[in-house]
Design an enzyme around this catalytic site. Structure first.
Site, short mmCIF file in Angstrom:
data_model
loop_
_atom_site.label_atom_id
_atom_site.label_comp_id
_atom_site.label_asym_id
_atom_site.label_seq_id
_atom_site.Cartn_x
_atom_site.Cartn_y
_atom_site.Cartn_z
N GLU A 90 0.79 -1.23 0.00
CA GLU A 90 0.00 0.00 0.00
C GLU A 90 0.83 1.29 0.00
OE1 GLU A 90 -3.40 0.17 -0.04
OE2 GLU A 90 -3.52 -2.01 -0.24
N SER A 467 -45.81 -34.23 41.28
CA SER A 467 -45.32 -34.50 42.64
C SER A 467 -44.07 -33.72 42.99
CB SER A 467 -45.05 -36.00 42.81
OG SER A 467 -46.26 -36.72 42.73
#
Length: 833
Positions: A90, A467
């Site tokens: 770059e 239960s």
């Protein structure tokens, strides 16, 4: 000679004039655009958009939420090899120029002049920082001038290292990866500092065109770009010839890596996301929040595995429902067959497969990766046809009785790696485990597969507990004068009750009646008729109010006798919370999921300060009802801040209500309200240990621990089956049923279907927790009694048993010996409630 001197002077003069004109032009451009220039100082306070990350308590990544995958890193963590590769790609003179590269700009200007189009911008890394943070991507002269001016300002305000750091953390590099650390994780599954030279060069080639040079979607062009960068690095003297040649010879190794999810807990992740979205909104996905949950990764993994195994066992026991879909193989080309197969998603390790051929000894399958595999007869002969929850078709005798060519089926590997025919269960389940001392959720699975069905049954499924509710009723009895030796008659009963819509003839699960039964035995044998008589003796409303103190919602708990058999509606999390009070000595804790929330800088934003069981704290008991406070029972009215009203107890069901701001961190932990006395907490715990050792939960005796207690639960027609159990350090609840309530089938009970899942989970979860049976509190004594009458044993009684009592409740009467019973009047009988 004189002519040359004059020419030279003219050149110098023209040059100076040109410089002055250029400087004046630049000054004019600057003054013209300066009002539009943003303040580059804002770059020092850049907040990178980073995703929400959710972790377990032991730092395992559970989930990541956010469109942008990004993990910012400081400059000193950027490998030198990457910096050089990026310069080669770059901006080779990045560390020398002052923000703009005259050569690059001149080249761009020449291209514009010769072609009439902007082909390259001549941008430096500094100029790209200016563009990425402040400008749009439009290609105009106006934007370019502003970009140049901003680059010059940035170079004045920031160091080269700061500029590079901003650039590598901001750039988009494909596949939702922003910044080089996220790119390294996405393409290679590693951190950036763990990549080799070839991989660094590959990532350095992405900023120019993340799609065109992508090593996953376009590997050929990506390889060409990588090798060009490596050549530039050699030309610039960054690497040796040998390093260059080795890197160029390296093949493309990139492939897509999802976020490094270390722990499968999608129900947990979604619970966290939903709650925090209500607080933070869309910024939740961009501000880099990190959330640590209370989840233990080892327990969580086992919770998911145990629940899935249990549900697969159920679906296999109840027969094969047939292929998910079928296609006509003759009408589809092989690529279309594969495309059709791939429309079916794998769930919880259950892979879709297409039956290509059925033979005498098995089948040939097409798998989603395009490969073919055999399925042996041994791995499918279990598949009797499903007819209903109560019966199955005949035993298959050959593969063609089970499969046909064109069937799309499910397969999974056995422990030995062989493929086995399976199916996605229709029945669902839930498992949640808490630390009973402070409510921290250690493990949670809300169903077979979150990706198949996102409904979280732990927190959203209101089902009848059956239960599972009885321990709370029995605790109410102990609080109101009953003892473990109290005798209650287990005999048939018929009620005419308008609230129960007419005549009600309740029965025990086995249809038998045992007559006079001790309270302890009635609970561990789960005798329904005893529970009904207990509630009637206590009074329906009084018993209901007592049960509600365990944190249940009043609107879901009916005020009639059916409540004694679990006709209420509760979520598994609510049931687990209630059982936690039985495990921790009588304190109502508040389940919580989030331990702390941090921002991306590591600052704590919120921290949990949970209620905790505190036997040594001076906590006044919270009254369950006004009447109890008035009648002088052990539960007294509260007149200090430590007390909690019954209404407050039932209302506090949020998993996130205990988070504190940083200013509150370090405050003293809050003691949980005591809802039952220490002595009664011990008595019910001890009774429930018998559920494990000799009652409906005795399968759990395989865990070989003396500190386990629990209770099974099964509703009418086996629509819901439960097991909830605990030690002082861990409580867990499991539930199995259908989302649309219907029978699980004959023989399906809490003891046969939910309990095995609980055992499977607890065997792993309890490995590092000590065997820790509860200590006997002051005021509890152990006495020999007659098992038939509950009275003190007579001298020399051989079948006498030991029982615990509060000291004031020790039986005063002594049972009669056989000789005394013969002499007693014939009309005398033993009777209870």
């Amino acid at each position: 000679m004189r002519i040359l001197k004059r020419l030279f002077k003219w050149i110098i003069t023209l040059s100076l004039i040109g410089v002055l004109i250029g400087a004046a032009s630049l000054a004019g451009v600057y003054y013209y655009f300066s009002p539009e220039l943003p303040d580059v100082q804002s770059l020092r306070q850049v907040q990178f958009q980073t995703p929400l990350r959710v972790y377990s308590t032991d730092d395992k990544l559970i989930a990541e939420f956010g469109e942008k995958k990004r993990t910012p890193i400081p400059f000193d963590q950027i490998p030198e090899g990457f910096t050089q590769a990026l310069q080669a790609a770059e901006d080779a003179r990045f560390f020398e120029h002052f923000g703009i590269d005259i050569k690059g700009l001149s080249r761009a200007a020449f291209q514009l002049a010769s072609t009439g189009r902007i082909q390259s911008g001549g941008s430096t890394i500094t100029m790209q920082v200016a563009k990425n943070f402040f400008l749009t991507r439009e290609q105009t002269f106006r934007r370019k001038f502003i970009e140049i001016l901003l680059a010059l300002q940035i170079e004045q305000e920031l160091s080269k290292q700061e500029i590079m750091e901003l650039y590598v953390n901001q750039i988009y590099l494909g596949h939702r990866a922003y910044g080089i650390q996220a790119a390294a994780n996405t393409y290679y599954g590693k951190d950036i500092n763990a990549l080799d030279l070839a991989q660094l060069a590959m990532i350095a080639g992405l900023p120019k065109a993340p799609s065109a040079f992508n090593p996953i979607t376009n590997p050929d062009r990506a390889l060409e770009r990588r090798d060009w960068i490596l050549g530039r690095m050699l030309q610039l003297g960054y690497i040796s010839q040998q390093a260059h040649d080795d890197a160029v010879a390296t093949p493309v190794t990139a492939r897509y890596h999802r976020s490094d999810i270390e722990l499968d807990a999608p129900y947990i992740a979604e619970m966290v996301r939903q709650q925090l979205y209500e607080q933070y909104g869309e910024e939740l996905y961009t501000e880099g929040y990190r959330v640590w949950t209370t989840i233990d990764s080892r327990m969580q993994a086992e919770a998911i595995a145990a629940l899935r195994r249990g549900l697969l066992d159920y679906t296999h026991d109840h027969g094969y429902r047939g292929a998910e879909a079928s296609i006509d193989l003759d009408t589809l080309e092989p690529e279309d067959q594969l495309s059709t197969l791939r429309q079916h998603t794998a769930y919880a390790g259950l892979e879709p497969a297409l039956v290509l051929e059925v033979t005498d000894d098995g089948a040939r399958l097409l798998r989603t990766d395009g490969s073919e595999s055999p399925l042996d007869w041994e791995q499918m002969k279990w598949a009797r046809a499903y007819r209903s929850p109560y019966w199955l078709g005949p035993v298959p005798k050959r593969p063609r009785d089970v499969l046909e060519a064109g069937d799309i089926i499910r397969i999974m590997p056995n422990e030995d790696g062989q493929l086995r025919l399976t199916q996605i269960p229709k029945a669902q389940g839930a498992l949640v485990a808490l630390n009973p001392q402070d409510g921290a959720i250690r493990a949670l699975s809300g169903g077979f597969s979150f990706y198949n069905n996102k409904f979280n049954r732990v927190t959203q499924a209101y089902r009848q507990p059956g239960s599972n509710i009885k321990p709370f009723l029995y605790t109410a009895a102990l609080e109101n004068g009953f003892t473990p030796a109290s005798i209650i008659n287990d005999a048939p009963i018929v009620y005419h009750d308008a609230s129960l819509e007419g005549v009600w003839r309740p029965e025990n699960d086995n249809g038998k009646f045992n007559g006079p039964t001790r309270l302890r035995e009635a609970l561990y044998r789960s005798r329904n008729l005893v529970s009904i008589r207990l509630m009637r003796a206590l009074g329906v409303e009084r018993a209901r109010e007592f049960i509600l103190r365990f944190g249940f919602e009043p609107e879901n708990y009916p005020g009639n006798l059916s409540l004694s058999l679990g006709s209420a509606s509760s979520t598994p999390l609510q049931v687990a919370r209630g059982y936690a009070a039985l495990a921790n000595g009588g304190f109502l804790i508040q389940p919580y999921l989030i331990d702390r929330i941090e921002n991306d800088a590591g600052d704590i934003l919120l921290k949990a300060n949970p209620l905790h069981a505190c036997p040594e704290c001076d906590v006044i008991m919270a009254p369950a009802t006004t009447s109890e406070a008035e009648t002088g029972t052990e539960t007294v009215a509260a007149d200090t801040p430590a007390a909690v009203s019954g209404a407050a107890i039932t209302a506090s069901n949020s998993l996130y209500s205990q988070l504190q701001t940083p200013e509150s961190i370090g405050a003293d932990p809050l003691p949980a309200p005591r809802i039952i006395t220490p002595r009664n907490a011990f008595l019910i715990y001890d009774i429930m240990r018998d559920v494990i050792t000799r009652g409906t939960g005795r399968r759990a005796h395989v865990l070989k621990r003396s500190d386990l207690a629990g209770k099974t639960g099964t509703t009418n027609e086996q629509k819901d089956v439960w097991f909830s159990g605990f030690s002082p350090d861990l409580v867990a609840t499991t539930w199995v049923g259908f989302d649309q309530p219907s029978s699980l089938g004959r023989g399906e009970y809490g003891s046969s279907r939910a309990l095995p899942i609980w055992i499977d989970f607890m065997e792993e979860a309890l490995q590092d927790l000590p065997n820790n049976p509860p200590a006997v509190p002051p005021g509890i004594v152990r006495v020999r009694i007659d098992p038939a009458s509950g009275k003190r044993a007579y001298s020399g009684q051989k079948d006498a048993i030991y029982e615990y009592f509060r000291s004031e409740d020790v039986p005063r009467e002594t049972a009669r010996s056989p000789e005394e019973q013969k002499a007693a009047p014939a009309t005398e009988a033993i009777f209870g409630y």
